[in-house]
Design a protein around this motif. Structure first.
Motif, PDB file in Angstrom:
ATOM      1  N   GLN A  43     -24.244  60.073  -2.852  1.00  0.00           N
ATOM      2  CA  GLN A  43     -23.346  60.363  -1.733  1.00  0.00           C
ATOM      3  C   GLN A  43     -23.857  59.836  -0.389  1.00  0.00           C
ATOM      4  O   GLN A  43     -23.179  59.931   0.616  1.00  0.00           O
ATOM      5  N   HIS A  81     -22.267  51.171  -7.321  1.00  0.00           N
ATOM      6  CA  HIS A  81     -21.626  52.404  -6.853  1.00  0.00           C
ATOM      7  C   HIS A  81     -21.829  52.589  -5.354  1.00  0.00           C
ATOM      8  O   HIS A  81     -20.867  52.847  -4.622  1.00  0.00           O
ATOM      9  N   VAL A 106     -17.938  62.665  -5.949  1.00  0.00           N
ATOM     10  CA  VAL A 106     -19.248  62.025  -5.745  1.00  0.00           C
ATOM     11  C   VAL A 106     -20.209  63.003  -5.081  1.00  0.00           C
ATOM     12  O   VAL A 106     -21.358  63.178  -5.512  1.00  0.00           O
TER      13      VAL A 106
END
Length: 385
Positions: A43, A81, A106
């Protein structure tokens, strides 16, 4: 920030312990990603306005280089990602409601996302081939069918953003596919000699139904907007090259054959190679982080003109990393080819960068056109005076 760097380094150090095992067995390092989730790493690149870490591109590249130094496959995998989730949030490329749902997952659960565009028939998506994966409208839903290759992170992927040709039109759409949906299957085909632990299997969709909101964007033909987040690619290979450098230095400063006094680090030919490695990586480091900082400090209009620089960073650093690892292996000698020696893994993994986007030929031709354009522009200005 220093505490965060330290935490990430301490976490990534653990990855080195199992990197050889996963490489040999072509297994996915689930434990590495669980460790990254525990420290909230997925995150960090979510913009702060959505509740994420909101880190800069410059900081993200530092983290990615650190992780790659201990495990290149993990760094490259999580890098997709990290960059994608940052890019979508910054550009507001999706409907905000959909993006908020994904980033909430997330932040709360460490859900991971990746773009899946490569297919057997089309090759690299940067070449512009039309996807054979299809999307057919059925009422308020879309039905997807197709196979995506090089689906990095597939064993642990929560969200796949897949490109598909929309039936009955010339358009290509990007759809968010939850990997838990019926009809989604991962075919464990990955058996590359490089990045063996990246889980880059085939992602198969058979009559997968997604909602209207899952069509998040359309592919626009022609020139693509520069993507700063793709610097995670050269950051990864710089980290691998640094690992090879450390391995060569450790060997050179401890190996003492009975034909000489002292260690081989005192030999001029070895020092010459060590010096060349340091210069290659020093140049790479300055290039990568100066451009990353420039991206962070630029507005949207300024970023739109950085495509050539971003491509040059990738091409330059990856090729320098390949050369640096080769030099490191020359220092270690035949022992570097032993299956038990980490150096041969660095050699295989670093070469994967040559096949990550953007491709060298496209970058070089683009730079040539830019330089030609400058000359033509200058000539035109002189004629108008």
């Amino acid at each position: 920030m220093n505490e965060r760097f330290q935490l990430i380094e301490e976490t990534a150090k653990q990855f080195k312990e199992t990197s050889q095992e996963h490489d040999e067995n072509v297994t996915f390092p689930f434990e590495n990603f669980e460790a990254l989730k525990r420290i909230g790493y997925p995150q960090l690149s979510v913009p702060a306005e959505y509740g994420g870490g909101g880190i800069s591109l410059h900081e993200l590249m530092k983290h990615q280089e650190i992780i790659a130094k201990y495990d290149g496959a993990t760094a490259l995998s999580i890098g997709w990602h990290m960059g994608i989730i940052m890019d979508i949030g910054e550009k507001k490329a999706w409907d905000e409601g959909k993006y908020k749902k994904v980033v909430a997952d997330v932040i709360e659960n460490g859900a991971l996302i990746n773009n899946l565009a490569t297919e057997p028939a089309t090759g690299s998506p940067t070449r512009g081939g039309r996807p054979e994966t299809t999307a057919r409208r059925d009422g308020d839903e879309w039905v997807l069918n197709g196979r995506k290759t090089f689906a990095t992170l597939s064993p642990i992927l929560k969200y796949a953003v897949v490109s598909a040709s929309i039936e009955g039109s010339d358009e290509v759409g990007n759809f968010v596919v939850d990997s838990a949906l019926k009809g989604v299957h991962v075919d464990e085909t990955w058996n590359s000699v490089a990045m063996r632990a990246s889980g880059s299997h085939d992602f198969i969709m058979k009559d997968v139904r997604v909602q209207e909101e899952d069509l998040v964007s359309f592919r626009t033909p022609g020139k693509k907007a520069p993507a700063g987040w793709l610097l995670h690619i050269p950051a990864c290979y710089l980290g691998i090259a640094r690992a090879a450098q450390d391995s060569a230095l450790e060997f050179a400063t401890t190996y003492s054959p009975n034909s000489i006094k002292g260690t081989i680090s005192e030999l001029p030919n070895v020092q010459e190679k060590l010096g060349r490695i340091e210069m290659l990586l020093m140049e790479s480091e300055h290039f990568l982080y100066s451009v990353a900082r420039q991206w962070d400090e630029s507005n949207e209009e300024e970023r739109s003109s950085m495509g050539s620089e971003l491509g040059a960073v990738k091409t330059s650093i990856v090729n320098k990393a390949v050369e640096a690892v080769d030099l490191a292996m020359r220092i270690v000698g035949a022992k570097s080819l032993s299956a038990d020696n980490e150096m041969q893994r660095y050699y295989r993994n670093v070469r994967a960068g040559l096949h990550n986007p953007p491709m060298d030929d496209m970058v070089i031709i683009g730079l040539a056109k830019s330089s030609i354009g400058r000359v033509e522009s200058t000539k035109k200005e002189k004629q108008e005076i």
